[in-house]
Design a protein around this motif. Structure first.
Motif, PDB file in Angstrom:
ATOM      1  N   SER A  63       2.321   2.907  -3.582  1.00  0.00           N
ATOM      2  CA  SER A  63       1.353   2.072  -4.627  1.00  0.00           C
ATOM      3  C   SER A  63       1.372   3.509  -5.961  1.00  0.00           C
ATOM      4  CB  SER A  63      -0.205   1.803  -3.756  1.00  0.00           C
ATOM      5  OG  SER A  63      -0.508   3.044  -3.366  1.00  0.00           O
TER       6      SER A  63
ATOM      7  N   ARG B 253      -3.297  -1.769  10.106  1.00  0.00           N
ATOM      8  CA  ARG B 253      -4.398  -2.085   9.519  1.00  0.00           C
ATOM      9  C   ARG B 253      -4.437  -3.431  10.193  1.00  0.00           C
ATOM     10  NH1 ARG B 253      -5.316  -0.025   4.341  1.00  0.00           N
ATOM     11  NH2 ARG B 253      -6.071  -2.004   3.982  1.00  0.00           N
TER      12      ARG B 253
ATOM     13  N   ASP C 224       5.536   0.640   5.210  1.00  0.00           N
ATOM     14  CA  ASP C 224       4.488  -0.473   4.176  1.00  0.00           C
ATOM     15  C   ASP C 224       3.952  -1.588   5.642  1.00  0.00           C
ATOM     16  OD1 ASP C 224       2.256  -1.314   2.406  1.00  0.00           O
ATOM     17  OD2 ASP C 224       3.935  -3.027   2.273  1.00  0.00           O
TER      18      ASP C 224
ATOM     19  N   ILE D  84       0.650  -1.153   0.340  1.00  0.00           N
ATOM     20  CA  ILE D  84      -0.288   0.072  -0.098  1.00  0.00           C
ATOM     21  C   ILE D  84       0.626   1.299  -0.233  1.00  0.00           C
ATOM     22  CG2 ILE D  84      -1.043   0.992   1.341  1.00  0.00           C
ATOM     23  CD1 ILE D  84      -2.333  -1.337   2.114  1.00  0.00           C
TER      24      ILE D  84
ATOM     25  N   ASP E 122      -4.836   5.639  -0.552  1.00  0.00           N
ATOM     26  CA  ASP E 122      -4.101   5.235   0.416  1.00  0.00           C
ATOM     27  C   ASP E 122      -2.330   4.495   0.032  1.00  0.00           C
ATOM     28  OD1 ASP E 122      -3.755   4.830   3.092  1.00  0.00           O
ATOM     29  OD2 ASP E 122      -4.574   3.022   3.332  1.00  0.00           O
ATOM     30  N   GLY E 123      -1.216   5.612   0.731  1.00  0.00           N
ATOM     31  CA  GLY E 123       0.094   4.594   0.266  1.00  0.00           C
ATOM     32  C   GLY E 123       0.644   6.020  -0.421  1.00  0.00           C
TER      33      GLY E 123
END
Ligand code: BTN
Length: 261
Positions: free
Chosen positions: A23, A198, A191, A20, A48-49
């Motif tokens: 990305s 998460r 990450d 993520i 996101d990311g």
């Protein structure tokens, strides 16, 4: 003389594919601040990311609106757009600091420590600073931007304004590091920590284990308020508990720590 080797962003992009964080990677030769560009992208719906990195910033900023000094092409100056849930927010700062410590260890075999809340240091000198800015609407968190400035091939002695307080991978190891490798490692570790967050993990323990602020006599300054005591522990939100000389305990949510030696 400082030697400048441009970042190999395509190589970093390829090496990161799948995670993520990273990305999308936006690379700029020059920006006012990667924080503002990441925010702009966030408001534009970037995923996101998303990473924004600049070789040079004209208005790089740190905590307390301080200027972040980073000569072009020597270090890493980046911001990462994240969209965490509110309970995960305190771990974003911890993740960034831990990721930097991991990179330092991989590149130099040295163990960096963290001065609460977010300075990564070696030998009492700052190698990296982290800035988390959030966009809240009411009680809703739209996004967070985590900014990381990491001194890689900086020779602090060439820059009088930071010569006494800063260090770098180069200064600590005596060898120039490959900045593209440092960036790849940094985003890879970030990450990994982000995935842990998460998944519901807390980063309090590994972060606390790296804090040089605990068990030390410290002074915490926040505006005109000054608290003196011993750094005792940190809670899940990353707040610092300080035990004062009179035995009382104060929870500090923000401030500038000075370690008393
Ligand atoms: C601090 O130590 O006070 C935090 C410093 C954060 C600096 C980084 S460099 C990349 C990103 N862009 C900025 O303008 N600031 C952060």
């Amino acid at each position: 003389m400082d030697t400048i080797v441009p970042l190999n962003i395509d190589g970093v992009r390829k090496a990161l594919s799948g995670g993520i964080v990273g990305s999308a990677v936006h690379y700029h030769a020059l920006l006012p601040s990667t924080m503002d560009e990441a925010r702009r992208l966030a408001l534009d719906g970037a995923p996101d990311g998303t990473v924004v990195i600049a070789e040079e910033q004209t208005k790089g900023r740190g905590r307390f609106s301080r200027v972040w000094v980073s000569p072009p092409g020597l270090n890493l100056a980046l911001s990462v757009l994240l969209r965490p849930e509110i309970p995960q927010l305190p771990y974003i700062n911890m993740a960034a600091a831990l990721a930097v410590c991991d990179v330092v260890h991989e590149l130099t075999d040295l163990s960096a420590s963290i001065k609460w809340p977010n300075d990564v240091r070696i030998g009492g000198r700052k190698l990296s600073g982290i800035l988390v800015e959030t966009d809240m609407v009411g009680r809703q968190l739209n996004h967070a931007v985590v900014g990381i400035g990491m001194n890689v091939n900086l020779d602090p002695s060439q820059h009088p304004e930071i010569a006494e307080i800063a260090t770098s991978i180069l200064a600590e190891s005596g060898r120039e590091a490959n900045r593209s490798e440092a960036l790849r490692l940094l985003l890879g570790h970030l990450d990994r920590y982000h995935a842990e967050i998460r998944g519901g993990a807390s980063l309090r323990e590994p972060w606390a284990a790296k804090l040089e602020t605990l068990s030390m006599t410290i002074q915490v300054r926040w505006g005109d308020d000054v608290i003196e005591g011993t750094g005792e522990s940190v809670d899940e939100q990353g707040n610092l508990m300080v035990r004062k000389a009179d035995g009382s305990s104060v929870t500090v949510v923000a401030g500038e720590v000075t370690l008393q030696v």
